[in-house]
Design a protein around this motif. Structure first.
Motif, PDB file in Angstrom:
ATOM      1  N   ILE A  90     -14.561  -1.994   4.116  1.00 53.54           N
ATOM      2  CA  ILE A  90     -14.656  -0.602   3.660  1.00 53.54           C
ATOM      3  C   ILE A  90     -15.953  -0.001   4.198  1.00 53.54           C
ATOM      4  CG2 ILE A  90     -14.747   0.911   1.620  1.00 53.54           C
ATOM      5  CD1 ILE A  90     -13.243  -1.548   0.244  1.00 53.54           C
ATOM      6  N   PHE A  97     -10.556  -6.627   3.096  1.00 53.28           N
ATOM      7  CA  PHE A  97     -10.560  -5.277   3.662  1.00 53.28           C
ATOM      8  C   PHE A  97     -12.005  -4.887   3.918  1.00 53.28           C
ATOM      9  CE2 PHE A  97      -6.507  -4.994   1.250  1.00 53.28           C
ATOM     10  CZ  PHE A  97      -5.679  -4.687   2.314  1.00 53.28           C
ATOM     11  N   PRO A 116      -2.190  -6.687 -13.106  1.00 45.85           N
ATOM     12  CA  PRO A 116      -2.666  -5.327 -13.372  1.00 45.85           C
ATOM     13  C   PRO A 116      -2.864  -4.527 -12.081  1.00 45.85           C
ATOM     14  CG  PRO A 116      -4.232  -7.003 -14.151  1.00 45.85           C
ATOM     15  CD  PRO A 116      -3.163  -7.721 -13.421  1.00 45.85           C
ATOM     16  N   ASN A 117      -3.162  -3.248 -12.210  1.00 51.73           N
ATOM     17  CA  ASN A 117      -3.407  -2.423 -11.020  1.00 51.73           C
ATOM     18  C   ASN A 117      -4.558  -3.006 -10.211  1.00 51.73           C
ATOM     19  OD1 ASN A 117      -1.411  -0.572 -11.597  1.00 51.73           O
ATOM     20  ND2 ASN A 117      -2.763   0.630 -12.904  1.00 51.73           N
ATOM     21  N   ALA A 153      -4.610  -5.744  -8.523  1.00 52.94           N
ATOM     22  CA  ALA A 153      -4.727  -7.202  -8.615  1.00 52.94           C
ATOM     23  C   ALA A 153      -4.527  -7.901  -7.270  1.00 52.94           C
ATOM     24  CB  ALA A 153      -3.710  -7.743  -9.613  1.00 52.94           C
ATOM     25  N   GLY A 154      -3.790  -7.251  -6.369  1.00 51.31           N
ATOM     26  CA  GLY A 154      -3.536  -7.870  -5.060  1.00 51.31           C
ATOM     27  C   GLY A 154      -2.054  -8.091  -4.775  1.00 51.31           C
ATOM     28  N   SER A 204       0.466  -5.840  -3.894  1.00 49.25           N
ATOM     29  CA  SER A 204       0.963  -5.180  -2.678  1.00 49.25           C
ATOM     30  C   SER A 204       0.399  -5.844  -1.431  1.00 49.25           C
ATOM     31  CB  SER A 204       0.563  -3.705  -2.651  1.00 49.25           C
ATOM     32  OG  SER A 204       1.000  -3.080  -3.796  1.00 49.25           O
ATOM     33  N   THR A 205      -0.871  -6.212  -1.476  1.00 51.26           N
ATOM     34  CA  THR A 205      -1.488  -6.847  -0.306  1.00 51.26           C
ATOM     35  C   THR A 205      -0.759  -8.155   0.013  1.00 51.26           C
ATOM     36  OG1 THR A 205      -3.578  -5.854  -0.980  1.00 51.26           O
ATOM     37  CG2 THR A 205      -3.705  -7.595   0.655  1.00 51.26           C
TER      38      THR A 205
HETATM   39  N1  LIG Z   1      -5.993  -0.624   2.992  1.00 46.43           N
HETATM   40  C1  LIG Z   1      -6.940  -0.958   2.115  1.00 46.43           C
HETATM   41  N2  LIG Z   1      -8.240  -0.767   2.398  1.00 46.43           N
HETATM   42  C2  LIG Z   1      -9.203  -1.129   1.529  1.00 46.43           C
HETATM   43  N3  LIG Z   1      -8.974  -1.695   0.331  1.00 46.43           N
HETATM   44  C3  LIG Z   1      -7.686  -1.914  -0.018  1.00 46.43           C
HETATM   45  C4  LIG Z   1      -6.602  -1.551   0.854  1.00 46.43           C
HETATM   46  N4  LIG Z   1      -5.437  -1.890   0.242  1.00 46.43           N
HETATM   47  C5  LIG Z   1      -5.781  -2.422  -0.951  1.00 46.43           C
HETATM   48  N5  LIG Z   1      -7.120  -2.438  -1.111  1.00 46.43           N
HETATM   49  C6  LIG Z   1      -7.862  -2.982  -2.255  1.00 46.43           C
HETATM   50  O1  LIG Z   1      -7.415  -4.305  -2.483  1.00 46.43           O
HETATM   51  C7  LIG Z   1      -7.276  -4.571  -3.869  1.00 46.43           C
HETATM   52  C8  LIG Z   1      -5.855  -5.009  -4.172  1.00 46.43           C
HETATM   53  O2  LIG Z   1      -4.986  -3.906  -3.954  1.00 46.43           O
HETATM   54  P1  LIG Z   1      -3.393  -4.007  -4.063  1.00 46.43           P
HETATM   55  O3  LIG Z   1      -2.839  -2.696  -3.603  1.00 46.43           O
HETATM   56  O4  LIG Z   1      -2.931  -5.225  -3.359  1.00 46.43           O
HETATM   57  O5  LIG Z   1      -3.209  -4.182  -5.636  1.00 46.43           O
HETATM   58  P2  LIG Z   1      -1.865  -4.115  -6.509  1.00 46.43           P
HETATM   59  O6  LIG Z   1      -1.879  -5.331  -7.370  1.00 46.43           O
HETATM   60  O7  LIG Z   1      -0.678  -3.930  -5.627  1.00 46.43           O
HETATM   61  O8  LIG Z   1      -2.120  -2.832  -7.405  1.00 46.43           O
HETATM   62  P3  LIG Z   1      -1.082  -1.701  -7.941  1.00 46.43           P
HETATM   63  O9  LIG Z   1      -0.302  -2.332  -9.053  1.00 46.43           O
HETATM   64  O10 LIG Z   1      -2.017  -0.650  -8.446  1.00 46.43           O
HETATM   65  O11 LIG Z   1      -0.253  -1.270  -6.768  1.00 46.43           O
HETATM   66  C9  LIG Z   1      -7.682  -3.296  -4.601  1.00 46.43           C
HETATM   67  O12 LIG Z   1      -9.024  -3.421  -4.988  1.00 46.43           O
HETATM   68  C10 LIG Z   1      -7.527  -2.222  -3.545  1.00 46.43           C
HETATM   69  O13 LIG Z   1      -8.436  -1.170  -3.760  1.00 46.43           O
END
Ligand SMILES: Nc1ncnc2c1ncn2[C@@H]1O[C@H](COP(=O)(O)OP(=O)(O)OP(=O)(O)O)[C@@H](O)[C@H]1O
Length: 338
Positions: A16, A14, A59-60, A62-63, A65-66
């Motif tokens: 930023i 991403f 954990p929160n 972690a990646g 959702s991505t």
């Molecule tokens: N659209 C975006 N733009 C910039 N950074 C992003 C974006 N989406 C996610 N991130 C960053 O990518 C990393 C992984 O995020 P992601 O949402 O995949 O984590 P997650 O494991 O799903 O967390 P959670 O359990 O909190 O939902 C984090 O550091 C987040 O801040």
């Protein structure tokens, strides 16, 4: 077993924007090329077989959702390849959506102004289900969930639990090959959780649907998954069977969060640690009046433990919770499983 999901060196960055401050900063930001690149998913390799139920946890941040967004075609990978049932999700979106079901906490498949039954009928038409297929699936949902009780209700008047049941029915209804479930039981009581788990299990064994489950609730994972994949800082750090994870977590592992009346001294911490062997008891000071005790309740005499703490520092409050993802991740890093 034939693979239905294949991820090769999958990464997502991403960009930023480094925001400016001062006069005209908003305008300057509009034309700025001053970005920091953050790698959310880093070189993931993962194969998932047809009909597997896989817990995808971490954990929160972690990646998770991505990764799920790349699997469902919402995001385009920066590097690497993603293939689900022969489709490249972000390229073949129109055909691909019929192959998958997605249940995400914030997003709804249902129509708020329609009744539950009408919503399901719209899904039937959209996904071109035959009357026979629709009737057969409805029979299963009735057997497991007594879903017809909700038919006349309008979606906007459903309780949280009823709504989640309907969301899950709405995706299972059209027989997708893979379903992605994000925190499907969050905030729900145990009776609804049990129903959700039962219907997922049944559709998996009967229709062979592959399930990718993201959750912070380890009991969901224990109830449903044969395999667990753990991601941290965008990298897969664990990919093994549920049994292997249970060894790591301990079959009766509990976290006891204790708030004490007096400040917890190092001496007390050492004394308590000395009462049991290291692998059965772990003490994490959360503040000078809070400690989290992670213990194996089959091995540690919890009464004795609490009596000692009460005698030395008094107990203000106590809360028992299941094992947290962060604890499991720490165990992986500490090498207890590697
Ligand atoms: N659209 C975006 N733009 C910039 N950074 C992003 C974006 N989406 C996610 N991130 C960053 O990518 C990393 C992984 O995020 P992601 O949402 O995949 O984590 P997650 O494991 O799903 O967390 P959670 O359990 O909190 O939902 C984090 O550091 C987040 O801040």
């Amino acid at each position: 077993m034939e693979n239905i999901i294949e991820l090769k060196n999958l990464s997502k960055d991403f960009k930023i924007l480094n925001k400016k401050s001062g006069k005209f900063s908003v305008v300057k930001d509009l034309f700025s090329t001053d970005y920091t690149v953050e790698r959310a998913v880093n070189q993931i390799n993962l194969n998932i077989g047809k009909g597997e139920i896989v817990g995808f946890i971490g954990p929160n941040g972690a990646g998770k959702s991505t990764t799920i967004k790349m699997l469902t075609g919402v995001l385009v990978p920066t590097e690497g390849t993603v293939l689900v049932n022969g489709f490249i999700p972000y390229k073949h979106r129109v055909k691909y959506v019929k192959e998958i079901g997605v249940v995400m906490g914030q997003r709804s498949q249902l129509w708020w102004d329609l009744s539950v039954e009408d919503s399901f009928k719209v899904m039937k038409e959209m996904y071109e289900l035959s009357d026979a297929e629709y009737a057969e699936n409805m029979r299963i949902f009735e057997e497991e969930l007594c879903i017809s009780e909700l038919f006349d209700k309008s979606v906007r008047h459903l309780s949280l639990g009823q709504k989640m049941l309907c969301e899950i029915v709405a995706v299972l209804l059209y027989n997708p090959k893979v379903i992605f479930l994000d925190e499907p039981t969050i905030g729900l009581d145990i009776s609804v959780k049990t129903k959700i788990r039962k219907i997922i299990k049944r559709m998996n064994s009967q229709q062979g649907v592959t399930v990718i489950l993201t959750t912070h609730d380890i009991s969901d994972i224990e109830a449903l998954c044969d395999r667990v994949v753990i991601i941290d800082h965008g990298t897969i750090i664990f990919d093994d069977s549920m049994n292997k994870m249970k060894q790591l977590v301990g079959s009766e592992r509990k976290i006891i969060e204790i708030t004490t009346k007096k400040v917890i001294s190092d001496e007390l911490t050492e004394k308590i640690k000395g009462m049991f062997t290291k692998e059965h008891l772990q003490i994490n000071p959360a503040s000078n009046k809070r400690m989290d005790i992670i213990c194996d309740s089959g091995e540690v005499d919890i009464n004795e433990l609490l009596l000692q703490i009460m005698e030395y520092v008094g107990i203000e409050d106590i809360n028992t919770v299941g094992v947290k993802i962060e604890d499991i991740v720490r165990q992986v890093y500490e090498g207890n499983l590697l």
